[in-house]
Scaffold this motif. Structure first.
Motif, PDB file in Angstrom:
ATOM      1  N   LEU A 101       2.410   1.776  -3.481  1.00  0.00           N
ATOM      2  CA  LEU A 101       1.375   2.246  -4.452  1.00  0.00           C
ATOM      3  C   LEU A 101       1.069   3.660  -4.098  1.00  0.00           C
ATOM      4  O   LEU A 101       0.879   4.646  -4.921  1.00  0.00           O
TER       5      LEU A 101
ATOM      6  N   ASN B  78       0.955  -1.202  -0.208  1.00  0.00           N
ATOM      7  CA  ASN B  78      -0.128  -0.021  -0.046  1.00  0.00           C
ATOM      8  C   ASN B  78       0.955   1.290  -0.071  1.00  0.00           C
ATOM      9  O   ASN B  78       0.518   2.319  -0.619  1.00  0.00           O
TER      10      ASN B  78
ATOM     11  N   GLN C  30      -4.857   1.090  -6.289  1.00  0.00           N
ATOM     12  CA  GLN C  30      -4.887  -0.390  -6.226  1.00  0.00           C
ATOM     13  C   GLN C  30      -5.649  -0.948  -7.672  1.00  0.00           C
ATOM     14  O   GLN C  30      -5.255  -1.831  -7.968  1.00  0.00           O
ATOM     15  N   SER C  31      -6.766  -0.133  -8.108  1.00  0.00           N
ATOM     16  CA  SER C  31      -7.455  -0.495  -9.276  1.00  0.00           C
ATOM     17  C   SER C  31      -6.578  -0.625 -10.624  1.00  0.00           C
ATOM     18  O   SER C  31      -6.991  -1.063 -11.574  1.00  0.00           O
TER      19      SER C  31
ATOM     20  N   LEU D 129      -5.348  -5.669  -0.837  1.00  0.00           N
ATOM     21  CA  LEU D 129      -5.206  -4.767  -2.091  1.00  0.00           C
ATOM     22  C   LEU D 129      -6.419  -4.751  -2.711  1.00  0.00           C
ATOM     23  O   LEU D 129      -6.378  -4.139  -4.053  1.00  0.00           O
TER      24      LEU D 129
END
Length: 319
Positions: A230, A227, A237-238, A260
């Motif tokens: 990102l 996390n 996450q998408s 995630l």
């Protein structure tokens, strides 16, 4: 600005397959017991005359062919392993000689199952600094040689293999962001404490693991670092097309994917057929998905792994 991109991937698995059923003939266990707790059905075992550098050579040659480069273009070799051929020289130097290329830096990194992440990030830094243009990064292990085959808590988990990538300089980003971490306070829950002294092995020469403690630590650490990677990269996450995790335990992989918010259909899993190959597991999984067409150019891929130390990391890249 100089960036680095993966130009090609390669892998190698020894030919000998050890199934759960065969393993159950050697230790008190069963296929159902192993699968229900780990997700593993079989693993590969290196032949007695195969060394880590031999496995690495096969994977390296496959990656070189995939990248479509001349091996003499490689000016950096990094091998991640915790089972080297010998105390020294490094597997990387031995591999360099076997490849017939000379002069560039070659060294090993030791972060156990997180080793490939550490090697990849190091090679990326070399390339960005202008110290290398094409790097060969390999995770290779013969981990079955440090297993106690009477300890069903560990001998059912691990296998041998090697995976490799060619990382090359580029004017467009490939590796976009990475985070590495370590915490030596957890050294006692996963280790092989033996050492050589006076020509003899001192201490336990087998892999030891406190399974519940490792599971608890790994799930949280992997979710957190994924996390953070990102978030710092500004990627939702998408937007992740594929997660390529260290292949340690199916429940850990599923838990990380859940954190995630990624469906398992977007997670590369090779664990059932390969077991935990330590530093080799991520590049092995990556090469499998590249070669079967799931991972394609331009897609966003998140790699993550954790191993003894404890050491862990995540790398976000555009393939």
């Amino acid at each position: 600005m100089i960036y680095s991109r993966i130009l090609g991937t390669g892998s190698y698995l020894p030919p000998t397959v050890l199934s759960n059923a065969t393993l159950a003939e050697r230790v008190e266990t069963s296929d159902e017991w192993i699968v229900s707790r780990t997700g593993i059905r079989e693993r590969r075992i290196a032949d007695p005359d195969q060394k880590t550098s031999d496995l690495a050579l096969h994977a390296a040659e496959a990656a070189i062919a995939s990248a479509g480069i001349d091996r003499n273009e490689i000016d950096l070799i990094i091998v991640a392993t915790t089972t080297p051929d010998m105390v020294f020289p490094s597997v990387a130097c031995l591999l360099q000689e076997k490849l017939g290329i000379h002069g560039g830096p070659a060294f090993d990194v030791q972060a156990v199952c997180a080793g490939f992440m550490y090697g990849l990030v190091t090679a990326d830094a070399y390339i960005k600094a202008g110290l290398a243009t094409k790097a060969l990064v390999i995770g290779a292990e013969v981990l079955t040689r440090i297993l106690d085959w009477e300890d069903r808590r560990t001998c059912v988990l691990f296998g041998d293999g090697a995976g490799a990538v060619i990382l090359g300089a580029s004017d467009t980003p490939g590796i976009r962001h990475a985070k590495l971490a370590a915490d030596g306070r957890y050294k006692d829950i996963l280790n092989t404490p033996a050492q050589i002294s006076g020509g003899k092995i001192q201490g336990m020469p087998y892999l030891f693991m406190d399974g519940p403690a490792v599971f608890k630590f790994a799930v949280k650490a992997l979710a957190d670092i994924a996390n953070k990677t990102l978030s710092e990269a500004g990627v939702a996450q998408s937007e992740v097309d594929w997660l390529v995790p260290h292949q340690a335990n199916l429940r850990i992989i599923e838990s990380t994917a859940k954190h995630l918010k990624l469906p398992m259909e977007r997670v590369i899993v090779t664990l059932p057929e390969q077991g935990n190959t330590s530093a080799a597991s991520i590049p092995l999984a990556l090469d499998t998905a590249v070669r079967d067409g799931r991972i394609q150019r331009g897609q966003t891929v998140l790699l993550e792994g954790i191993g003894g130390g404890f050491a862990w990391g995540a790398v976000l890249l555009t393939y």
